[in-house]
Motif scaffolding. Structure first.
Motif, PDB file in Angstrom:
ATOM      1  N   PRO A  33       0.812  -1.226   0.000  1.00  0.00           N
ATOM      2  CA  PRO A  33       0.000   0.000   0.000  1.00  0.00           C
ATOM      3  C   PRO A  33       0.844   1.275   0.000  1.00  0.00           C
ATOM      4  CG  PRO A  33       0.028  -0.945   2.188  1.00  0.00           C
ATOM      5  CD  PRO A  33       0.797  -1.901   1.304  1.00  0.00           C
ATOM      6  N   PHE A  34       2.115   1.167  -0.417  1.00  0.00           N
ATOM      7  CA  PHE A  34       2.969   2.356  -0.499  1.00  0.00           C
ATOM      8  C   PHE A  34       4.039   2.114  -1.551  1.00  0.00           C
ATOM      9  CE2 PHE A  34       4.563  -0.317   3.040  1.00  0.00           C
ATOM     10  CZ  PHE A  34       5.852  -0.572   2.616  1.00  0.00           C
ATOM     11  N   ASP A  35       4.654   3.201  -2.019  1.00  0.00           N
ATOM     12  CA  ASP A  35       5.807   3.077  -2.903  1.00  0.00           C
ATOM     13  C   ASP A  35       7.049   2.831  -2.054  1.00  0.00           C
ATOM     14  OD1 ASP A  35       4.496   3.389  -5.350  1.00  0.00           O
ATOM     15  OD2 ASP A  35       4.441   5.568  -5.092  1.00  0.00           O
ATOM     16  N   ILE A  36       7.932   1.990  -2.519  1.00  0.00           N
ATOM     17  CA  ILE A  36       9.091   1.587  -1.719  1.00  0.00           C
ATOM     18  C   ILE A  36      10.178   2.671  -1.804  1.00  0.00           C
ATOM     19  CG2 ILE A  36      10.908  -0.150  -1.434  1.00  0.00           C
ATOM     20  CD1 ILE A  36       8.883  -2.103  -2.910  1.00  0.00           C
ATOM     21  N   ALA A  37      10.509   3.247  -0.666  1.00  0.00           N
ATOM     22  CA  ALA A  37      11.560   4.266  -0.620  1.00  0.00           C
ATOM     23  C   ALA A  37      12.894   3.705  -0.135  1.00  0.00           C
ATOM     24  CB  ALA A  37      11.124   5.409   0.295  1.00  0.00           C
ATOM     25  N   ARG A  38      12.827   2.536   0.540  1.00  0.00           N
ATOM     26  CA  ARG A  38      14.048   1.993   1.168  1.00  0.00           C
ATOM     27  C   ARG A  38      13.894   0.502   1.361  1.00  0.00           C
ATOM     28  NH1 ARG A  38      15.214   2.382   7.181  1.00  0.00           N
ATOM     29  NH2 ARG A  38      13.167   3.330   7.143  1.00  0.00           N
ATOM     30  N   VAL A  39      14.997  -0.199   1.184  1.00  0.00           N
ATOM     31  CA  VAL A  39      15.070  -1.642   1.474  1.00  0.00           C
ATOM     32  C   VAL A  39      16.249  -1.844   2.420  1.00  0.00           C
ATOM     33  CG1 VAL A  39      15.400  -3.955   0.520  1.00  0.00           C
ATOM     34  CG2 VAL A  39      14.195  -2.209  -0.829  1.00  0.00           C
ATOM     35  N   TYR A  40      16.034  -2.591   3.483  1.00  0.00           N
ATOM     36  CA  TYR A  40      17.174  -2.967   4.319  1.00  0.00           C
ATOM     37  C   TYR A  40      16.986  -4.409   4.778  1.00  0.00           C
ATOM     38  CZ  TYR A  40      14.185  -1.810   8.366  1.00  0.00           C
ATOM     39  OH  TYR A  40      13.160  -1.744   9.279  1.00  0.00           O
ATOM     40  N   TYR A  41      18.068  -5.013   5.237  1.00  0.00           N
ATOM     41  CA  TYR A  41      17.964  -6.403   5.660  1.00  0.00           C
ATOM     42  C   TYR A  41      18.852  -6.666   6.857  1.00  0.00           C
ATOM     43  CZ  TYR A  41      21.020  -6.117   1.530  1.00  0.00           C
ATOM     44  OH  TYR A  41      21.912  -5.701   0.579  1.00  0.00           O
ATOM     45  N   LEU A  42      18.388  -7.579   7.678  1.00  0.00           N
ATOM     46  CA  LEU A  42      19.091  -8.000   8.888  1.00  0.00           C
ATOM     47  C   LEU A  42      19.624  -9.406   8.638  1.00  0.00           C
ATOM     48  CD1 LEU A  42      16.273  -7.058  11.472  1.00  0.00           C
ATOM     49  CD2 LEU A  42      18.113  -5.588  10.613  1.00  0.00           C
ATOM     50  N   LEU A  66      13.402 -13.803   4.330  1.00  0.00           N
ATOM     51  CA  LEU A  66      13.867 -14.343   3.044  1.00  0.00           C
ATOM     52  C   LEU A  66      14.467 -15.728   3.226  1.00  0.00           C
ATOM     53  CD1 LEU A  66      15.465 -11.463   0.988  1.00  0.00           C
ATOM     54  CD2 LEU A  66      13.115 -12.290   1.051  1.00  0.00           C
ATOM     55  N   SER A  67      15.000 -15.958   4.412  1.00  0.00           N
ATOM     56  CA  SER A  67      15.572 -17.257   4.740  1.00  0.00           C
ATOM     57  C   SER A  67      15.401 -17.472   6.238  1.00  0.00           C
ATOM     58  CB  SER A  67      17.056 -17.272   4.357  1.00  0.00           C
ATOM     59  OG  SER A  67      17.615 -18.536   4.620  1.00  0.00           O
ATOM     60  N   SER A 106      16.214 -17.808  13.684  1.00  0.00           N
ATOM     61  CA  SER A 106      16.884 -19.091  13.440  1.00  0.00           C
ATOM     62  C   SER A 106      18.295 -18.825  12.909  1.00  0.00           C
ATOM     63  CB  SER A 106      16.077 -19.931  12.441  1.00  0.00           C
ATOM     64  OG  SER A 106      16.052 -19.305  11.178  1.00  0.00           O
ATOM     65  N   GLN A 107      19.128 -19.840  13.002  1.00  0.00           N
ATOM     66  CA  GLN A 107      20.505 -19.720  12.502  1.00  0.00           C
ATOM     67  C   GLN A 107      20.478 -19.354  11.019  1.00  0.00           C
ATOM     68  OE1 GLN A 107      23.155 -20.835  14.754  1.00  0.00           O
ATOM     69  NE2 GLN A 107      24.424 -19.643  13.360  1.00  0.00           N
ATOM     70  N   GLY A 108      21.145 -18.282  10.636  1.00  0.00           N
ATOM     71  CA  GLY A 108      21.228 -17.895   9.228  1.00  0.00           C
ATOM     72  C   GLY A 108      20.007 -17.166   8.699  1.00  0.00           C
ATOM     73  N   ALA A 109      19.079 -16.769   9.570  1.00  0.00           N
ATOM     74  CA  ALA A 109      17.868 -16.068   9.107  1.00  0.00           C
ATOM     75  C   ALA A 109      18.237 -14.743   8.439  1.00  0.00           C
ATOM     76  CB  ALA A 109      16.926 -15.821  10.280  1.00  0.00           C
ATOM     77  N   VAL A 110      17.487 -14.420   7.395  1.00  0.00           N
ATOM     78  CA  VAL A 110      17.647 -13.124   6.726  1.00  0.00           C
ATOM     79  C   VAL A 110      16.284 -12.441   6.720  1.00  0.00           C
ATOM     80  CG1 VAL A 110      18.255 -11.919   4.602  1.00  0.00           C
ATOM     81  CG2 VAL A 110      19.513 -13.982   5.270  1.00  0.00           C
ATOM     82  N   CYS A 111      16.226 -11.261   7.326  1.00  0.00           N
ATOM     83  CA  CYS A 111      14.999 -10.460   7.398  1.00  0.00           C
ATOM     84  C   CYS A 111      15.137  -9.289   6.437  1.00  0.00           C
ATOM     85  CB  CYS A 111      14.808  -9.961   8.837  1.00  0.00           C
ATOM     86  SG  CYS A 111      13.591  -8.639   8.995  1.00  0.00           S
ATOM     87  N   MET A 112      14.220  -9.210   5.465  1.00  0.00           N
ATOM     88  CA  MET A 112      14.225  -8.072   4.543  1.00  0.00           C
ATOM     89  C   MET A 112      13.026  -7.181   4.858  1.00  0.00           C
ATOM     90  SD  MET A 112      13.840  -7.853   0.397  1.00  0.00           S
ATOM     91  CE  MET A 112      12.102  -8.273   0.437  1.00  0.00           C
ATOM     92  N   VAL A 113      13.258  -5.875   4.854  1.00  0.00           N
ATOM     93  CA  VAL A 113      12.188  -4.921   5.159  1.00  0.00           C
ATOM     94  C   VAL A 113      12.058  -3.924   4.012  1.00  0.00           C
ATOM     95  CG1 VAL A 113      11.304  -3.247   6.819  1.00  0.00           C
ATOM     96  CG2 VAL A 113      12.712  -5.160   7.618  1.00  0.00           C
TER      97      VAL A 113
END
Ligand code: T46
Length: 140
Positions: A33-42, A66-67, A106-113
């Motif tokens: 519901p918005f235009d993407i201004a930024r992507v970050y990941y943990l 993502l993982s 979890s081990q190796g988890a990747v969070c994308m926002v």
């Protein structure tokens, strides 16, 4: 009466499956519901780490695993809930004025926002008392 102003909802993205594997895509303003201004990941997150612990005054975001997997605890000032993210095509939309905490990575988890605005520390509410005050100021 105190009522919540912010909200969360699950978002499921398209999945294109063929013998080479799966492909998922996301278009700002279409799937979100918005235009993407930024992507970050943990990533490289220790399994006992706790992240988040704040709300945003204006920012809207969608969070994906993502993982691997992790938990997001949600507090809208009235009700609390929790979500487990573990499917890369399923994200959690979090509106403004929602308190979020993340743990159990979890081990190796990747969070994308995917975020509606660029980074602005002034948009953060990092004290829960200030969060409750901000909700009251909205008339909630
Ligand atoms: C959120 C959860 C899911 C930047 O310089 N630019 C950025 O775009 C971001 C997101 C952070 N930073 C800096 C600010 C801090 O010095 O990176 C440092 C760590 O940020 P923070 O402690 O806020 O990270 P998390 O994982 O607790 O929270 C982040 C987002 O900040 C937040 O909006 O909802 O992920």
């Amino acid at each position: 009466m105190n009522t919540a102003t912010g909200f969360v909802r699950e978002i499921e993205l398209p999945q294109i499956h063929d013998p080479r594997g799966d492909l998922t895509f996301v278009e700002g303003g279409n799937h979100l519901p918005f235009d993407i201004a930024r992507v970050y990941y943990l990533y490289n997150v220790p399994v006992d780490a706790e992240r988040g612990g704040h709300a945003h005054k204006h920012l809207e975001q969608v969070v994906f695993a993502l993982s691997g997997s992790f938990r997001i605890k949600i507090d809208d000032g009235v009700n609390t809930s929790e979500y487990w993210l573990r499917d890369p095509k399923k994200g959690l939309y979090i509106s403004k004025l929602i308190w979020r905490e993340m743990d159990s990575f979890s081990q190796g988890a990747v969070c994308m926002v995917l975020a509606s605005h660029r980074y602005d520390e002034a948009d953060y509410v990092r004290d829960h008392k200030d969060f409750m005050s901000a909700l009251r100021m909205t008339g909630a």
